[in-house]
Design an enzyme around this catalytic site. Sequence first.
Site, PDB file in Angstrom:
ATOM      1  N   GLU A   1      35.023  29.371  39.810  1.00 54.57           N
ATOM      2  CA  GLU A   1      35.817  29.683  41.005  1.00 54.57           C
ATOM      3  C   GLU A   1      35.144  29.230  42.295  1.00 54.57           C
ATOM      4  O   GLU A   1      35.811  28.972  43.292  1.00 54.57           O
ATOM      5  CB  GLU A   1      36.134  31.181  41.063  1.00 54.57           C
ATOM      6  CG  GLU A   1      37.158  31.641  40.014  1.00 54.57           C
ATOM      7  CD  GLU A   1      36.531  32.006  38.678  1.00 54.57           C
ATOM      8  OE1 GLU A   1      35.328  31.723  38.471  1.00 54.57           O
ATOM      9  OE2 GLU A   1      37.236  32.577  37.828  1.00 54.57           O
TER      10      GLU A   1
ATOM     11  N   PHE B   1      38.998  47.300  33.867  1.00 58.86           N
ATOM     12  CA  PHE B   1      38.446  46.021  33.411  1.00 58.86           C
ATOM     13  C   PHE B   1      38.728  44.928  34.433  1.00 58.86           C
ATOM     14  O   PHE B   1      39.848  44.781  34.907  1.00 58.86           O
ATOM     15  CB  PHE B   1      39.058  45.645  32.052  1.00 58.86           C
ATOM     16  CG  PHE B   1      38.573  44.308  31.563  1.00 58.86           C
ATOM     17  CD1 PHE B   1      37.231  44.117  31.242  1.00 58.86           C
ATOM     18  CD2 PHE B   1      39.433  43.233  31.439  1.00 58.86           C
ATOM     19  CE1 PHE B   1      36.765  42.891  30.815  1.00 58.86           C
ATOM     20  CE2 PHE B   1      38.980  42.001  31.004  1.00 58.86           C
ATOM     21  CZ  PHE B   1      37.639  41.829  30.694  1.00 58.86           C
TER      22      PHE B   1
ATOM     23  N   LYS C   1      48.606  43.201  39.720  1.00 61.34           N
ATOM     24  CA  LYS C   1      49.440  42.568  38.696  1.00 61.34           C
ATOM     25  C   LYS C   1      50.857  43.139  38.668  1.00 61.34           C
ATOM     26  O   LYS C   1      51.822  42.397  38.471  1.00 61.34           O
ATOM     27  CB  LYS C   1      48.765  42.732  37.327  1.00 61.34           C
ATOM     28  CG  LYS C   1      49.331  41.801  36.279  1.00 61.34           C
ATOM     29  CD  LYS C   1      48.502  41.811  35.010  1.00 61.34           C
ATOM     30  CE  LYS C   1      49.105  40.855  33.981  1.00 61.34           C
ATOM     31  NZ  LYS C   1      48.329  40.855  32.727  1.00 61.34           N
TER      32      LYS C   1
ATOM     33  N   MET D   1      13.987  19.528  50.940  1.00 61.80           N
ATOM     34  CA  MET D   1      13.832  20.215  52.215  1.00 61.80           C
ATOM     35  C   MET D   1      12.893  21.417  52.062  1.00 61.80           C
ATOM     36  O   MET D   1      12.115  21.728  52.951  1.00 61.80           O
ATOM     37  CB  MET D   1      15.196  20.641  52.754  1.00 61.80           C
ATOM     38  CG  MET D   1      15.198  20.987  54.226  1.00 61.80           C
ATOM     39  SD  MET D   1      14.624  19.623  55.269  1.00 61.80           S
ATOM     40  CE  MET D   1      16.176  18.888  55.794  1.00 61.80           C
TER      41      MET D   1
END
Lengths: 186, 590
Positions: free
Chosen positions: B52, B114, B164, B482
Site C-alpha cells: 500500500e 479483525f 463495510k 548520504m
Amino acid sequence: MTVQTASAPPSPYSSAIGKSNPETHTLAVLVDNEPGVLARVVGLFSARGFNIESLTVTEVAHEAHLSRITVQTRGAPETIEQVRHQLERLVPVHQVTDLTLRGSAIERELAMVKVAGRGDARVEALRLADAFRARTIDATTGSFVFELTGRSDKIDQFVELMRPLGLVEVARTGIAAIGRGPEAAG
Amino acid sequence: MSKQMSGAEMVVQALKDQGVDTIFGYPGGAVLPIYDALFHQNHVRHVLVRHEQGAAHAAEGYARSTGKVGVLLVTSGPGATNAITGLTDALLDSIPLVCITGQVPTHLIGSDAFQECDTTGITRSCTKHNYLVRRVEDLARVLHEAFYVAASGRPGPVVIDIPKDVQFASGAYAFDRTAKHKTYAPRLKGDMDAIRRAVEMMARAKRPILYTGGGVVNSGPQASALLRELAGLTGFPVTSTLMGLGAFPASDPKWLGMLGMHGTFEANNAMHDCDLMVAIGARFDDRITGRLDAFSPGSRKIHVDIDPSSINKNVKVDLGIVGDCAHVLDDMVRLWRSGGHRPDAAAAKDWWERIDRWRARKSLAFRNSATVIKPQWAIQRLYELTKGRKTYVTTEVGQHQMWAAQHFHFEEPNRWMTSGGLGTMGYGLPAAIGVQMAHPDALVVDVAGEASILMNMQEMSTAAQYRLPVKIFILNNEYMGMVRQWQELLHGGRYSHSYSESLPDFVKLAEAYGAHGIRCSDPAKLDDAIREMIETPRAVIFDCLVDKQENCFPMIPSGKAHNEMLLAELADDAGVELGAVIDEKGKMLV
C-alpha cells in the site's frame, strides 16, 4: 490542561531574532460540531509544541451544529499568530478570533469547591463564600459545595482561602470568553 | 437529480464524476464491495500495487506529473497503516491525494475487530483532512468534498474511511458541481495593495532575487509561464527549492540553480547578499535557510503563499501576500507593465557581475575519472542522452537525489518527482509507476540508490504486470551514501551500519521480474549502456557501479549560513579536516 514542550537548547535553526516576550491570549474557535474536531484542535497544539493553558468546548448553536472552543494559550506574539493561522487551516474550523487582541474581552470561569469541616472553620468558610458571592449548592452537617463564577484569579483566590478551612476538591470549567460591545466575534 | 445505488457504487460513480481515470490500490476484506463495483465498469482503471505504500507514492507520482488528484484505494487495518508513509509524504510536499480506506462494519468499530485500526485517529496528523463515513446518506457529499479539499488551496492528502456496511447500504447519489464548502474557501487572489507595494519594492531593488518553490508547480502551468514572464520583465535572477525545479527553465541565463543545503554557490550567496528576496510558493524550510539568525541578513523579504500559516512561520518577512501563485504573479506582471517599470540597468550590471563571480567558482564541478564512474558524471550523461525527449524523472532519497537535482536540468514543470519534505527512501519506483501510467509514451527514469530502491523493490512486479517501461537508474556505491557522508563529516568516519551488505545481483533481479538488467562500471561504456536502457521498450534496472567514496558537494554544513558553503575543491584539499567544519551545535541538527 497544559501541553508543555521541554525547553530545548537554542538551535542554530531556530530564530533568535524577533522573538518577543510571551503573552497569554484567549482564542475563540468556532467549529463544526463533528466527531474528532476537538482531537484535531488539541492534536495541533501538541504536534506543534504550542501551550494550552485552558480549554473549554461545547455546542453553541444546535441547528447549525456549531461548537465554540475557547482556548487560552501562552507564547510570543508571533507564535500566537502562528497558532491562529494553523487553527484556521483545519477544515472544520469556521473562524478563529483572538479575543485578547480585540481588547478587554470578558472572561469567566465556573468552579465547584467542596469544603469539609466543623466549628469555626465551617462558619468561616460560609462567611467567605458569602463575601465572594459563591452559592451553596450542597450542604451536609460536615461539608459544603460552593458554586462560584468569575475571573480565574478570583477563583484561585477563593480556593486558596478555602485550603486551610478544609478544602476537599475543586472542579473548574476553564475559561469561557466573549468580546464586549454589540459585535460578534469574527 | 439523485440516483439510488450502493455505497460501493457511489465510490466508483464519484471517481467517474471527478474525472478520475486511474487509481492505485490493493484489495482486502473491508473494501471487497468497492472492488466488486470496480469489476462492473470500464471507466476507472485500477492498478494493483504490491504494497500500500507503493499505492500512495504511485498516486503521488500520478498527481505530481498531471496536476490532477491522485487516488488510492486500500483496505482497513494494515492496508491503511501501510499507506501512512505515503500520506505523510504527500502532506509535506503538498500533493493532492484522495485515499479511500475500507473499515470494519460500523457495529464492530471500537471492538478491536479483525483488521480494525482507528484510521481517522492515526491519519489525523498526516492528512490535510479525513472523514469516517458512518451513514450512506453522507457518502456522496463526503466523496466530492474530499476531492475539493485535496485539490484546493495548499493541496494535500485526504482520507475517506468507509465501513463495510456503508459500502453495502443503498442510498441516494447526487453530484452538485456548484456546491460550496461551508468552511473551507482558500483565498486565491492576493491583496492588491500588498501586490502594488511588492512591485514598488521590486522596482527599487538593487540586488533582487526570486526564490521559488513547489507552490509554483502546484499552482499549475500558468504559474510557471507567469514566473518566466516576470523574470523576463524584471531581469531578476531565479533560484528554486528542490520541489520547484522545472518551474523556471534551467537553460535560461537568469537561472542560478537550486538553493539550500546542496544548492549552488551562486544561488546561496545571492540569497545571502540580496537586498530584496521575493519568495513565491516556497516555505523557508530548514534545508533552505541553513542557520536562521544569519539568513539573508540584509534583505527585505516578500513572501507569496496560498497558506497564511507559511508566512512568518520560520522567517519574518516584510510583506506577506496570501494568494495562489498564478493569481499573484499575474497581478505582479500586470502592475510591473502598467507602472512602466524598467529594471535598474546599472544596479543589475553590478549585481550580475557579483553573481558571475560566484558562478565562476563552478560549485558543481567534480574531478572526473577514466577508471571509475563518478555519480555526477553518470547523471550528466543521463541528462545529455535523454535531452529532447519527453522525460520524467523520479528519485529515491539520498546522495543520488541531490546529484540528480544538481546535474539533471529541467525546462518544464511537473517533470521532476521527488520526496522533498519527508525524504522518503522508496518513493521513486512507485512514483515512476504512477507517472508512467499517466504518460504511457514518456521516458520515465527513477534515479535511485542501491539502498533506497530495495525499500519498495516489490513494485517491479507492478511494472511487469502493466508492462510499464520504467527505467531504474541505480547509482550503486554500496553505501547509504548520504548517511555515510554525514558519518564522515560528523562521526569521525565511523560508518555504523551504512554499508549496503549482501546486495542482490540487480541484473538477475531485473530478469527475475521479467525486466531487462544492465550493469556498467566502465566510464567508457556508460553512454552505450544508457542508450541501451533508453531504447529498451521494457522496464530496465540499470546497475551503475559508481565511486564509493564520492561526497555530495557543495554543501552548507549543519548550523552554518548561506555564505559558509563547503565546496568540493576545499573538501578535496589535503589537510582539511572535514570533521572539524561542523561545530558541536551543528552536530545536534539533522
